[in-house]
Scaffold this active site. Structure first.
Site, PDB file in Angstrom:
ATOM      1  N   HIS A 155     -18.290  31.379 -19.608  1.00 23.81           N
ATOM      2  CA  HIS A 155     -18.272  30.314 -20.620  1.00 23.81           C
ATOM      3  C   HIS A 155     -19.573  29.517 -20.640  1.00 23.81           C
ATOM      4  O   HIS A 155     -19.579  28.294 -20.507  1.00 23.81           O
ATOM      5  CB  HIS A 155     -17.085  29.363 -20.423  1.00 23.81           C
ATOM      6  CG  HIS A 155     -15.756  30.010 -20.440  1.00 23.81           C
ATOM      7  ND1 HIS A 155     -14.580  29.292 -20.437  1.00 23.81           N
ATOM      8  CD2 HIS A 155     -15.392  31.318 -20.468  1.00 23.81           C
ATOM      9  CE1 HIS A 155     -13.550  30.122 -20.448  1.00 23.81           C
ATOM     10  NE2 HIS A 155     -14.026  31.358 -20.467  1.00 23.81           N
ATOM     11  N   ARG A 216     -14.696  26.051 -26.960  1.00 25.23           N
ATOM     12  CA  ARG A 216     -14.415  26.671 -25.658  1.00 25.23           C
ATOM     13  C   ARG A 216     -15.600  27.508 -25.185  1.00 25.23           C
ATOM     14  O   ARG A 216     -16.199  27.239 -24.153  1.00 25.23           O
ATOM     15  CB  ARG A 216     -13.161  27.540 -25.737  1.00 25.23           C
ATOM     16  CG  ARG A 216     -12.794  28.228 -24.418  1.00 25.23           C
ATOM     17  CD  ARG A 216     -11.492  29.005 -24.563  1.00 25.23           C
ATOM     18  NE  ARG A 216     -11.128  29.652 -23.311  1.00 25.23           N
ATOM     19  CZ  ARG A 216     -11.450  30.915 -22.997  1.00 25.23           C
ATOM     20  NH1 ARG A 216     -12.163  31.654 -23.849  1.00 25.23           N
ATOM     21  NH2 ARG A 216     -11.071  31.426 -21.845  1.00 25.23           N
ATOM     22  N   GLY A 235     -11.448  32.531 -27.877  1.00 27.27           N
ATOM     23  CA  GLY A 235     -10.280  31.794 -27.422  1.00 27.27           C
ATOM     24  C   GLY A 235      -9.911  32.178 -26.003  1.00 27.27           C
ATOM     25  O   GLY A 235     -10.599  32.957 -25.342  1.00 27.27           O
ATOM     26  N   GLU A 241     -11.794  32.747 -32.981  1.00 23.79           N
ATOM     27  CA  GLU A 241     -11.963  31.958 -34.197  1.00 23.79           C
ATOM     28  C   GLU A 241     -13.293  32.236 -34.903  1.00 23.79           C
ATOM     29  O   GLU A 241     -14.315  32.504 -34.259  1.00 23.79           O
ATOM     30  CB  GLU A 241     -11.932  30.460 -33.864  1.00 23.79           C
ATOM     31  CG  GLU A 241     -10.670  29.993 -33.189  1.00 23.79           C
ATOM     32  CD  GLU A 241     -10.721  28.519 -32.786  1.00 23.79           C
ATOM     33  OE1 GLU A 241      -9.698  27.995 -32.307  1.00 23.79           O
ATOM     34  OE2 GLU A 241     -11.802  27.887 -32.955  1.00 23.79           O
ATOM     35  N   TYR A 251     -13.345  20.716 -33.124  1.00 32.37           N
ATOM     36  CA  TYR A 251     -12.747  22.024 -33.350  1.00 32.37           C
ATOM     37  C   TYR A 251     -11.624  22.356 -32.372  1.00 32.37           C
ATOM     38  O   TYR A 251     -11.195  23.505 -32.285  1.00 32.37           O
ATOM     39  CB  TYR A 251     -13.852  23.083 -33.417  1.00 32.37           C
ATOM     40  CG  TYR A 251     -14.638  22.878 -34.686  1.00 32.37           C
ATOM     41  CD1 TYR A 251     -14.280  23.515 -35.853  1.00 32.37           C
ATOM     42  CD2 TYR A 251     -15.676  21.949 -34.735  1.00 32.37           C
ATOM     43  CE1 TYR A 251     -14.959  23.271 -37.042  1.00 32.37           C
ATOM     44  CE2 TYR A 251     -16.351  21.680 -35.909  1.00 32.37           C
ATOM     45  CZ  TYR A 251     -15.978  22.347 -37.067  1.00 32.37           C
ATOM     46  OH  TYR A 251     -16.635  22.079 -38.252  1.00 32.37           O
TER      47      TYR A 251
END
Length: 363
Positions: A155, A216, A235, A241, A251
């Site tokens: 991430h 995210r 996600g 998304e 968001y």
């Protein structure tokens, strides 16, 4: 992290031979009034022997593209025909044993006069945005512009793009820290907007670097002909998304994954199940967003409308044919894309040197 089964060379070659075009659509019930768009009609391998080519950015005149390799920290110049040569490395870089390393890059729109190129990479103190000069032959003069973006094994975000306003936009992941995405003063879980010298851009909604929040792991950004910013986001377990990004909007993550009815949250324009996507780069050609999928191993086409915010039926190309698709970049002056794989990234099950760059023709 999402893993895909190891794909043998024979299986990939066999699947590629069967691929002629569209095989799949997503999200029944979405608006059908998005503008007409072309479609991929040909795909050709132009360069091979890569190991995790992560980011691609063209010189403004279209004569050369620059490509980063995530784990080697190398930067290559690549001609439109696919010939490549290393032009340098980005110093102060390190990997995270996962998704960090040398990630996105963006060539300055005024490159002809200033020779600036911008990188996002992982360093000992976190993720950074840095600037170097590239004179057409050699990369040099490293300067860190923005530090203090938290890193983690996963991430890390990492995409860079210049907007039509002349500012640099950057995606940052949440670094697996659920407290940062909703914190307007944190650099993580955001889309940032900054000047070429690394200062917050004038007019940012919170008077800092933050342009939008509640993300995210945003992996792809691109601007359409109307100057609108589209973003692809991974996600967690249910929905990936495609978002239409606006200044100051929230968001949703971690409150929402996909659509939700929570006040103050902005819903995506399109969602997918995570097995179909796990998106990375995006590009816009001929009235459609093209979104590269990692776990989904396909190139999604999503028609967009110039007159409203509706999107059309998403169609999938090259499903399973080439493995994990990472970067997708418009070729200047042509209805073409460059599309790269990252099957050597530890999730793809392929050895170093197995990744490729393809040219996709849209007509």
């Amino acid at each position: 992290m999402r893993r895909r089964p190891s794909v043998s060379t024979a299986a990939v070659a066999g699947a590629a031979a069967l691929v002629a075009g569209l095989v799949q659509s997503a999200d029944a019930g979405e608006p059908k009034d998005a503008g007409a768009a072309g479609a991929p009609t040909a795909i050709t391998t132009i360069s091979s022997g890569w190991t995790i080519p992560w980011g691609t950015s063209w010189l403004p005149d279209g004569s050369t593209a620059l490509v980063t390799e995530r784990n080697s920290f190398k930067v290559f110049k690549v001609t439109p025909a696919g010939a490549r040569r290393q032009v340098g490395t980005v110093p102060n870089s390190q990997t995270t044993g996962g998704e960090g390393g040398l990630m996105g890059l963006a060539v300055d729109p005024d490159w002809a006069s200033n020779h600036y190129v911008y990188f996002m990479h992982t360093s000992s103190d976190g993720n950074r945005i840095a600037r170097m000069t590239y004179d057409g032959s050699t990369l040099k003069d490293y300067k860190a512009l923005l530090q203090g973006i938290k890193k983690n094994k996963y991430h890390n975000g990492g995409r860079l793009a210049f907007g039509p306003d002349g500012y640099l936009y950057a995606t940052t992941g949440d670094a697996q820290n659920g407290a940062d995405e909703q914190d307007k003063n944190s650099l993580n879980g955001k889309i940032l907007r900054l000047t070429k010298d690394g200062r917050p851009a004038q007019g940012n909604p919170f008077n800092n670097y933050v342009f939008s929040l509640g993300h995210r792991n945003p992996q792809g950004i691109a601007f359409d002909a109307q100057g609108r910013l589209w973003e692809a986001e991974l996600g967690q377990s249910s929905k990936d998304e495609l978002n239409l990004i606006k200044a100051g909007k929230n968001y949703g993550w971690p409150t929402c994954e996909g659509n939700c009815s929570v006040a103050g949250m902005t819903n995506p324009r399109k969602t997918w199940g995570v097995a179909e996507a796990s998106p990375s780069g995006v590009a816009i050609v001929d009235g459609a967003v093209y979104m590269a999928a990692l776990r989904g191993e396909r190139l999604w086409q999503i028609p967009i409308n110039a007159d409203n915010e509706n999107v059309g039926t998403a169609k999938a190309y090259y499903v399973g044919a080439y493995g994990r698709l990472r970067a997708v970049t418009k070729v200047p002056g042509a209805n073409q894309l460059w599309l790269s794989t990252t099957n050597a990234d530890g999730n793809g099950g392929e050895p170093a040197g197995s990744d490729k760059i393809f040219r996709v023709t849209i007509s």
